[in-house]
Design an enzyme around this catalytic site. Structure first.
Site, PDB file in Angstrom:
ATOM      1  N   HIS A 124       0.806  -1.220   0.000  1.00 51.30           N
ATOM      2  CA  HIS A 124       0.000   0.000   0.000  1.00 51.30           C
ATOM      3  C   HIS A 124       0.840   1.271   0.000  1.00 51.30           C
ATOM      4  O   HIS A 124       0.368   2.328   0.437  1.00 51.30           O
ATOM      5  CB  HIS A 124      -0.996   0.009   1.155  1.00 51.30           C
ATOM      6  N   HIS A 183      -0.538   2.862   7.595  1.00 56.59           N
ATOM      7  CA  HIS A 183      -0.573   3.323   6.219  1.00 56.59           C
ATOM      8  C   HIS A 183       0.839   3.751   5.781  1.00 56.59           C
ATOM      9  O   HIS A 183       1.478   4.542   6.480  1.00 56.59           O
ATOM     10  CB  HIS A 183      -1.509   4.531   6.080  1.00 56.59           C
ATOM     11  N   SER A 197      -2.797   6.070  10.536  1.00 53.41           N
ATOM     12  CA  SER A 197      -1.831   6.961   9.903  1.00 53.41           C
ATOM     13  C   SER A 197      -0.509   6.949  10.656  1.00 53.41           C
ATOM     14  O   SER A 197      -0.491   6.858  11.888  1.00 53.41           O
ATOM     15  CB  SER A 197      -2.386   8.394   9.870  1.00 53.41           C
ATOM     16  N   TYR A 230     -12.302   0.481   0.945  1.00 49.27           N
ATOM     17  CA  TYR A 230     -12.306   0.347   2.404  1.00 49.27           C
ATOM     18  C   TYR A 230     -13.462  -0.515   2.895  1.00 49.27           C
ATOM     19  O   TYR A 230     -14.468  -0.691   2.205  1.00 49.27           O
ATOM     20  CB  TYR A 230     -12.396   1.725   3.064  1.00 49.27           C
ATOM     21  N   ASP A 257      20.410   2.714  -7.173  1.00 50.31           N
ATOM     22  CA  ASP A 257      19.179   3.495  -6.989  1.00 50.31           C
ATOM     23  C   ASP A 257      18.198   2.850  -6.026  1.00 50.31           C
ATOM     24  O   ASP A 257      17.136   3.406  -5.749  1.00 50.31           O
ATOM     25  CB  ASP A 257      18.512   3.797  -8.331  1.00 50.31           C
TER      26      ASP A 257
END
Length: 727
Positions: free
Chosen positions: A174, A283, A334, A524, A659
């Site tokens: 995610h 998240h 969060s 959701y 990278d």
């Protein structure tokens, strides 16, 4: 029952009829009226006989703030072993001229790379090689149904019936900083600004390669499991929705987020580490919607740290040990722990609508613990690494869906918590897409319908209506594959329901993992009570207020089938569609051009002659560039950059960074008429050894002569040498 058991159900969402109006209260599980609202079928593993068993609890634990440890009793008894295989492969895709997937911000297009994206595969089979399962954690926003179907088709072509729809779980981490463009349902294609076959194919290839590596490297080993809390890294971003849940239910928990991390550790028979899977609800949005560099965010940084520690002497993305930090019930969680504040005034905007007195919701942004988003990503990722190291209706989107969250607001100034429509937007919707039916409006109440996606079918359906749900058990561990983002309380209710179902059929003390964003993305899933508040998560619960009840019923059916050894009796469900002729990318491919008198890879601005190893020292080189998306077509080079150190003893240059290294950044600056520059930054770490260094750039330019097809050519550039010295 066998040590490994797999079971899968396919859920067909249909609008006609109604779902019984039961609240899915914690600890009480109500059935839904499926006869016309949810039709279920399944495919499942045909071998499900045998015994309980497996593994031992890991005993190592390191106390490091802000991590707190929770002692746990052993979950499994000692077991003779599994066949275990782990594999990792690049799945980065385009890093330019494509939208980043997650925030839904049209101007957030990729313009370079901070870290590579990887697919991490884990295969676990019983000692006799019979029952087996594949769990793949992928550094992408979410798994699309098209991606899963293509992977399964290719697995069948190569391995026959060994890896199937019922024993393969694909889970997205995610990250909101990965490329879009790999979806087939219209709402996602529009958000991606077209379907990018280049990125899609690169993702499919990377996933398959990781599974191939895991399959090839299978060996006898053991599995250990441990649990512990991680504090100080998460907040509930919709506390007003959470408060809608019954007080008696909330009182059973000490927090409005799930702080528990579950870790599955795999070792060979000599005790050497093979790999690790961690599930934790957070998240990956430490990198905010102003970011334009492709990266795997905080969970990817946790993987990076653990893999670098275990794979000494290897560059990032290389080495045998594989660590996945997979998603869980992160829907309302969060990492931006300083909370939402108005960026123009500094005052708190932690209110029911997440809006500011001046500027509205677009000014309300939550911030992480660091000085900037890069620093916050490292802080959150390091905390997870330290803890893991120690051991329904037809779909429709509501108005608050367009508002975004405190982690990344939408672009049209919608507010969260809307339970009434807006005449202006309703009129525009009706003129362009037609009016939503009274049936769908009634089914989704109190959600005001912004987009009635379940009734839109041109050019293809806008949302999936066939959804796979899946459980895989490894001894006393049950992994539930969730096709979306469960909120904290939704995850708790599902966990309790599945545990209770197992227990009622004799399988006591099962540990149930919520593995999020698996197999297909359905936005959701909130509780019935949270749905009434109609914040972002509820407005994005596309199958209506009773979605969670339907999922709970289905997962209980799967748990019962596993516990009663009747998985083979489940009927086969509907097959998801695979659409053709999708919308092409809106950004065309054009010919690259170098400035007059220059060639691709020429140095426009060299690094300074000397750098001292002190904080915030950055070596920067600017090259004549070409569009990085060309590198997806021609993979002559596997990195866009290297930082190299001269070794006098061998008179050669040794690569110290690429990278995929956290201390490097690759920026692409798009000019006019095919002109562009590439900037490579090396953020020199305190651990850098003194010596002579150089920076190299690897790219591909698109060339097309008159009346001839376009070709993609490789090139490279090398900076003048510079010196790194200690103070």
């Amino acid at each position: 029952m066998s040590a490994i058991t797999v079971a899968l159900l396919s859920l067909l969402f249909i609008t006609s009829g109604s779902i019984e109006n039961h609240k899915d209260l914690g600890g009480h599980f109500f059935s839904t009226t499926q006869s016309p609202s949810a039709t279920q079928g399944s495919t499942a593993a045909q071998r499900s006989t045998a015994t309980h068993s497996t593994a031992t609890q890991s005993s190592t634990a390191t106390q490091t703030s802000p991590v707190t440890l929770t002692p746990e009793s052993p979950l499994f008894q000692n077991f003779s072993g599994y066949h275990i295989g782990v594999g990792r492969a690049d799945c980065t895709g385009q890093v330019a001229d494509i939208n980043l997937m997650g925030y839904g911000k049209s101007s957030q297009n990729a313009q370079g790379i901070l870290t590579r994206l990887y697919s991490r595969a884990f295969i676990m089979a019983e000692p006799d090689g019979s029952n087996r399962t594949v769990f793949v954690s992928i550094d992408i926003g979410m798994v699309s149904q098209r991606l899963r179907l293509e992977v399964l088709n290719r697995l069948q072509s190569k391995y026959g019936s060994l890896y199937r729809r019922d024993n393969v779980i694909l889970s997205g981490t995610h990250t909101h900083s990965g490329p879009a463009g790999y979806f087939q349902y219209t709402v996602f294609v529009i958000a991606s600004e077209g379907f990018s076959n280049q990125t899609f194919q690169h993702m499919v290839t990377g996933i398959l390669k990781s599974i191939d590596i895991a399959h090839t490297n299978m060996k006898l080993g053991k599995i250990f499991i441990n649990k512990g809390n991680v504090d100080g890294v998460q907040i509930n971003r919709s506390p007003y929705s959470y408060l809608q849940n019954p007080q008696s239910e909330r009182a059973r928990y000490s927090s409005n987020t799930d702080k528990e991390m579950i870790v599955l550790k795999m070792v060979d028979l000599n005790g050497d580490d093979l790999g690790l899977i961690s599930w934790f609800a957070i998240h990956p949005v430490s990198m905010n919607n102003s970011n334009h560099l492709v990266n795997s965010d905080n969970v990817g940084y946790a993987s990076y740290l653990l893999e670098q520690e275990k794979n000494k002497g290897y560059l990032p993305g290389q080495g045998p040990f594989v660590a996945a930090f997979a998603s869980s019930n992160l829907g309302d969680v969060s990492p931006n722990i300083l909370g939402p504040r108005c960026i123009n005034t500094g005052e708190s905007c932690d209110n029911a609508n997440s809006t500011c007195p001046i500027g509205g919701p677009s000014m309300c942004i939550a911030k992480g613990p660091g000085q900037d988003m890069f620093d916050s990503t490292q802080i959150i990722g390091r905390a997870m690494y330290q803890r893991a190291k120690s051991k329904t209706c037809k779909p429709a989107l509501g108005y608050s869906f367009a508002a975004g969250t405190i982690d990344g607001v939408g672009g049209l100034n919608f507010t969260q918590g809307k339970t009434e429509g807006d005449p202006f937007w309703d009129t525009i919707r009706d003129q362009i897409l037609g009016k939503p039916s009274e049936e769908i409006k009634e089914c989704h109440k109190p959600k005001p319908i912004l987009l009635h996606t379940g009734e839109l079918s041109k050019p293809h359906p806008w949302h999936p209506d066939i959804v796979d749900v899946q459980i895989i058990t490894l001894g006393s561990l049950a992994i539930t594959a969730i096709p979306g983002e469960f909120t904290t309380m939704s995850g708790r209710r599902l966990r309790e329901a599945v545990q209770a179902e197992f227990a009622s059929h004799g399988m006591q003390n099962m540990t149930v993992v919520i593995s999020g964003l698996c197999n297909v993305y359905t936005h959701y899933i909130t509780t019935y009570e949270e749905y009434q508040a109609q914040r972002y998560e509820a407005a994005s619960t596309i199958y209506g207020p009773h979605t969670l009840s339907a999922y709970i019923q289905l997962f209980r059916n799967l748990a019962k089938a596993i516990a009663t050894d009747t998985v083979a009796n489940l009927s086969r469900g509907p097959e998801p569609p695979f659409f053709k002729q999708l919308i092409v990318p809106l950004i065309p491919s054009i010919v690259d051009r170098a400035p007059k008198g220059r060639t691709f890879g020429d140095v426009l601005q060299p690094a300074k002659p000397e750098y001292r190893v002190v904080r915030l020292m950055i070596a920067e080189v600017i090259f004549v560039g070409a569009n990085p998306k060309n590198s997806v077509q021609n993979q002559t080079h596997q990195t866009f950059l290297t930082v190299e150190k001269y070794e006098a003893t061998s008179t050669s240059w040794q690569i110290v960074c690429n990278d995929a290294s956290w201390e490097t950044r690759f920026y692409w600056h798009k000019g006019l008429l095919g002109l562009s520059n590439a900037t490579v930054e090396w953020h020199i770490p305190d651990t850098a050894q003194p010596g002579i260094y150089r920076i190299r750039y690897f790219g591909h330019n698109r060339k097309q002569d008159i009346l001839k097809p376009a070709v993609v050519l490789s090139f490279e550039g090398t900076s003048p040498a510079f010196e790194v010295v200690t103070i």
